[in-house]
Every structure is written in structure tokens, then in C-alpha cells.
Write a protein that holds these residues in place. Structure first.
Motif, PDB file in Angstrom:
ATOM      1  N   ASP A 148      -3.685   6.376 -26.672  1.00 20.49           N
ATOM      2  CA  ASP A 148      -2.685   5.917 -25.686  1.00 20.49           C
ATOM      3  C   ASP A 148      -2.325   7.136 -24.829  1.00 20.49           C
ATOM      4  O   ASP A 148      -1.314   7.800 -25.043  1.00 20.49           O
ATOM      5  N   LEU A 202      -1.309   7.723 -21.772  1.00 16.75           N
ATOM      6  CA  LEU A 202       0.025   7.702 -21.126  1.00 16.75           C
ATOM      7  C   LEU A 202       0.932   6.825 -21.978  1.00 16.75           C
ATOM      8  O   LEU A 202       0.885   5.616 -21.859  1.00 16.75           O
ATOM      9  N   ARG A 203       1.776   7.383 -22.864  1.00 15.24           N
ATOM     10  CA  ARG A 203       1.876   8.765 -23.204  1.00 15.24           C
ATOM     11  C   ARG A 203       1.896   8.985 -24.724  1.00 15.24           C
ATOM     12  O   ARG A 203       1.956  10.101 -25.185  1.00 15.24           O
ATOM     13  N   GLU A 245      10.681   4.148 -27.401  1.00 13.94           N
ATOM     14  CA  GLU A 245      10.399   3.930 -25.970  1.00 13.94           C
ATOM     15  C   GLU A 245      10.009   2.480 -25.764  1.00 13.94           C
ATOM     16  O   GLU A 245       9.263   1.907 -26.562  1.00 13.94           O
ATOM     17  N   LYS A 287       8.856   0.124 -22.206  1.00 12.38           N
ATOM     18  CA  LYS A 287       8.606   0.105 -20.757  1.00 12.38           C
ATOM     19  C   LYS A 287       8.844   1.463 -20.107  1.00 12.38           C
ATOM     20  O   LYS A 287       9.413   1.557 -19.022  1.00 12.38           O
ATOM     21  N   GLY A 288       8.476   2.525 -20.825  1.00 13.91           N
ATOM     22  CA  GLY A 288       8.535   3.869 -20.250  1.00 13.91           C
ATOM     23  C   GLY A 288       9.870   4.570 -20.406  1.00 13.91           C
ATOM     24  O   GLY A 288      10.008   5.735 -20.032  1.00 13.91           O
ATOM     25  N   ASN A 328       9.222   9.288 -25.338  1.00 11.80           N
ATOM     26  CA  ASN A 328       7.784   9.411 -25.443  1.00 11.80           C
ATOM     27  C   ASN A 328       7.211  10.496 -24.544  1.00 11.80           C
ATOM     28  O   ASN A 328       6.010  10.550 -24.333  1.00 11.80           O
ATOM     29  N   THR A 387       6.842   2.886 -29.929  1.00 12.65           N
ATOM     30  CA  THR A 387       6.558   2.871 -28.492  1.00 12.65           C
ATOM     31  C   THR A 387       6.007   1.488 -28.111  1.00 12.65           C
ATOM     32  O   THR A 387       5.625   0.707 -28.991  1.00 12.65           O
ATOM     33  N   THR A 388       5.932   1.225 -26.811  1.00 13.45           N
ATOM     34  CA  THR A 388       5.529  -0.128 -26.375  1.00 13.45           C
ATOM     35  C   THR A 388       4.140  -0.512 -26.899  1.00 13.45           C
ATOM     36  O   THR A 388       3.949  -1.616 -27.409  1.00 13.45           O
ATOM     37  N   ASN A 389       3.189   0.400 -26.753  1.00 13.10           N
ATOM     38  CA  ASN A 389       1.804   0.036 -27.098  1.00 13.10           C
ATOM     39  C   ASN A 389       1.167   0.917 -28.176  1.00 13.10           C
ATOM     40  O   ASN A 389       0.428   0.425 -29.028  1.00 13.10           O
ATOM     41  N   GLY A 390       1.437   2.222 -28.111  1.00 14.54           N
ATOM     42  CA  GLY A 390       0.745   3.176 -28.993  1.00 14.54           C
ATOM     43  C   GLY A 390       0.996   2.921 -30.467  1.00 14.54           C
ATOM     44  O   GLY A 390       0.060   2.840 -31.280  1.00 14.54           O
ATOM     45  N   TRP A 423      -1.962  -1.924 -22.099  1.00 11.66           N
ATOM     46  CA  TRP A 423      -0.553  -2.175 -21.764  1.00 11.66           C
ATOM     47  C   TRP A 423      -0.252  -3.621 -22.129  1.00 11.66           C
ATOM     48  O   TRP A 423      -0.780  -4.537 -21.528  1.00 11.66           O
ATOM     49  N   HIS A 428      -0.313   1.957 -14.955  1.00 10.09           N
ATOM     50  CA  HIS A 428       0.679   2.711 -15.718  1.00 10.09           C
ATOM     51  C   HIS A 428       1.060   4.012 -15.027  1.00 10.09           C
ATOM     52  O   HIS A 428       2.195   4.474 -15.134  1.00 10.09           O
ATOM     53  N   LEU A 451       4.941   4.870 -14.333  1.00  5.67           N
ATOM     54  CA  LEU A 451       5.607   6.120 -14.733  1.00  5.67           C
ATOM     55  C   LEU A 451       6.076   6.911 -13.513  1.00  5.67           C
ATOM     56  O   LEU A 451       7.128   7.551 -13.547  1.00  5.67           O
TER      57      LEU A 451
HETATM   58  O1  3SL Z   1       3.034   2.233 -24.623  1.00  2.91           O
HETATM   59  C1  3SL Z   1       3.265   3.288 -25.150  1.00  2.91           C
HETATM   60  O2  3SL Z   1       3.101   3.478 -26.336  1.00  2.91           O
HETATM   61  C2  3SL Z   1       3.839   4.359 -24.272  1.00  2.91           C
HETATM   62  O3  3SL Z   1       3.053   5.465 -24.306  1.00  2.91           O
HETATM   63  C3  3SL Z   1       4.204   3.856 -22.919  1.00  2.91           C
HETATM   64  S1  3SL Z   1       5.016   5.023 -21.933  1.00  2.91           S
HETATM   65  O4  3SL Z   1       4.077   5.987 -21.431  1.00  2.91           O
HETATM   66  O5  3SL Z   1       6.059   5.690 -22.666  1.00  2.91           O
HETATM   67  O6  3SL Z   1       5.567   4.272 -20.824  1.00  2.91           O
END
Ligand code: 3SL
Length: 240
Positions: free
Chosen positions: A31, A33-34, A72, A74-75, A85, A104-107, A149, A204, A208
Motif C-alpha cells: 500500500d 500511498l501510504r 486513518e 480516507k486519508g 498514516n 488504515t482504510t486499505n492497507g 482503494w 489517490h 492526498l
Molecule cells: O488505505 C490505506 O491504508 C492508507 O494508506 C490510505 S491513506 O494514504 O492514508 O489515505
């Protein structure tokens, strides 16, 4: 003749992981970002462990127990939590030697999805060379799991996955058979000389940038900031 080479494949989102599950000894969660960049930075700066959790409810349970907890969505940092994050937030002495919790949202969702694989490691452009060197030495079937995402494809994770598979395939000991992997490799080859420029209009990066996180983007898209490889053991990430 029997294929002796190991496979390196790319899965674009955690939602597609079930199609690949159980075929790979090593899963690299990406992931860029970030989240996975921030995780690499945290270990570079001396954090002891990170417990990745998929939901805010899980994170809150740890907070009640007195853990330092990052969250985190949505950033942005979720209200009531200690940090988010940004890779820069982990470059602080207060984390040295600490066990922290992160959602975090996705990671962290991808990490949760892959948790039952034999070996789960964390990948980003930030640890690219160290990670690919290690993967080559392991010589095992390897899946690059992009976090995407919200279960949609994203460019930056795919490019990083393409960079990893390109390095492995170039040894002659690995091969890719899936179209997702072949496409990831071609995207990487088009992007590799200028990640910032290539990703300029990616969703993304835009998201950001609108949050004034341009410095984070630059950091996350700079390869080889660290040689740390975080690994998941018993639900905790530690330094390999
Ligand atoms: O989605 C995640 O895990 C983040 O990395 C998303 S963000 O970069 O913090 O927006």
C-alpha cells in the motif's frame, strides 16, 4: 517438461485475494500511498512492533487497554486516536521501542485478508531493493497483494508490484502467468523513470494532494529509503 521456476503474481485488490489464496507461500502486502510505506518507516525509526487491525472497533479496544493507536480513514487521522498514516509521523523518538496498533482504510485490511499465508511481508517502493533481494533468496511462490482503494484497482500499488515481479523474473528463477501480473510489469516499465509524473493524475495522489499531503506523496514514491522488511508473526508486524 515440468516448470521449475517459481511463480510471482499480482493480485490487484484484497477483494480478489480469494482467487489466489493458498497457491503462494509468500504474500507481499503493498500500500504505497501510504500504509506500507509508513510501516517500513516506523521500523526504520526503531518501533518494536505494529499490531495491524482492520476495523476502528478493534483499534478502540486496544486504545482502551492503553496502547498507542493510529487510525486513518480516507486519508485523515480519525478523531480520538493518536496518529495516522503519514510516514513523517513515525520519524519520532516517542515510537522507539514501542508496540503500537494501526488501522488504515486499505492497507491493514489487506494484511488481515492475507494473514493465514505461510509468510506475510510488507512491501513498498521505500524498501524495494532490500525486499526483492530477500524474495529472490527465498525462491518461493510469491504473490504481490495490492491494497488498492476500497477494493478498486490503483496505479501506485500495481506499479510497485510490477517492480517486484520484474526484478524476480529477471533472475530467470521466477515466471508470471496471470495477465494481471503481465500488465503490472508493463505499467512499472512505463512508470519507472518518473513515478511522480506517471502518477500525476492517479486517484489517490489527487486525494492526498487535496489534503495537502504532497510531501507524503513525494516520500512514498521515492524508492529505497530503507532496507527494513516488516514481517507478520502471530498477528504482529516486526522487523525481519
Ligand atoms: O488505505 C490505506 O491504508 C492508507 O494508506 C490510505 S491513506 O494514504 O492514508 O489515505
Amino acid at each position: 517438461m515440468e516448470e521449475k521456476r517459481k511463480r510471482v503474481e499480482v493480485c490487484y485488490t484484497p477483494g480478489e485475494y480469494h482467487y489466489f489464496k493458498d497457491e503462494f507461500e509468500i504474500v507481499v502486502v503493498i500500500d504505497v500511498l501510504r500504509a506500507t510505506t509508513a510501516i517500513c518507516v516506523a521500523f526504520e525509526y526503531g518501533i518494536k512492533s505494529i499490531i495491524p487491525v482492520p476495523t476502528l472497533e478493534d483499534a478502540l479496544e486496544y486504545k482502551k487497554k492503553g496502547y498507542l493507536v493510529g487510525a486513518e480513514r480516507k486519508g485523515q487521522i480519525v478523531e480520538g486516536f493518536d496518529f495516522g498514516n503519514s510516514p513523517y509521523s513515525y520519524m519520532k523518538d516517542e515510537f522507539r521501542g514501542k508496540d503500537v496498533v494501526l488501522t488504515t482504510t486499505n492497507g491493514t485490511k489487506s494484511i488481515a485478508v492475507a494473514k493465514d499465508a505461510d509468510t506475510v511481508v510488507i512491501g513498498a517502493l521505500a524498501n524495494l531493493d532490500a525486499l526483492t533481494e530477500w524474495l529472490i533468496k527465498q525462491n518461493k511462490n510469491t504473490l504481490c497483494l495490492c491494497s488498492g482503494w476500497q477494493d478498486k484497482f490503483n496505479l501506485e500499488d500495481t506499479i510497485c508490484a510490477g517492480a517486484i515481479s520484474d526484478a524476480l523474473i529477471n533472475t530467470g528463477d521466477f515466471t508470471s502467468v496471470e495477465d494481471s501480473s503481465i500488465a503490472a510489469k508493463y505499467l512499472y516499465l512505463s512508470a519507472k523513470d518518473n513515478y511522480m509524473g506517471y502518477l500525476k493524475s492517479s486517484s489517490h495522489r489527487r486525494r492526498l494532494k487535496n489534503l495537502n499531503l504532497n510531501e507524503d506523496i513525494k516520500y512514498c514514491l521515492t524508492p529505497n529509503k530503507t532496507s527494513v522488511i516488516p514481517i507478520l508473526k502471530d498477528g504482529k508486524l516486526t522487523k525481519l
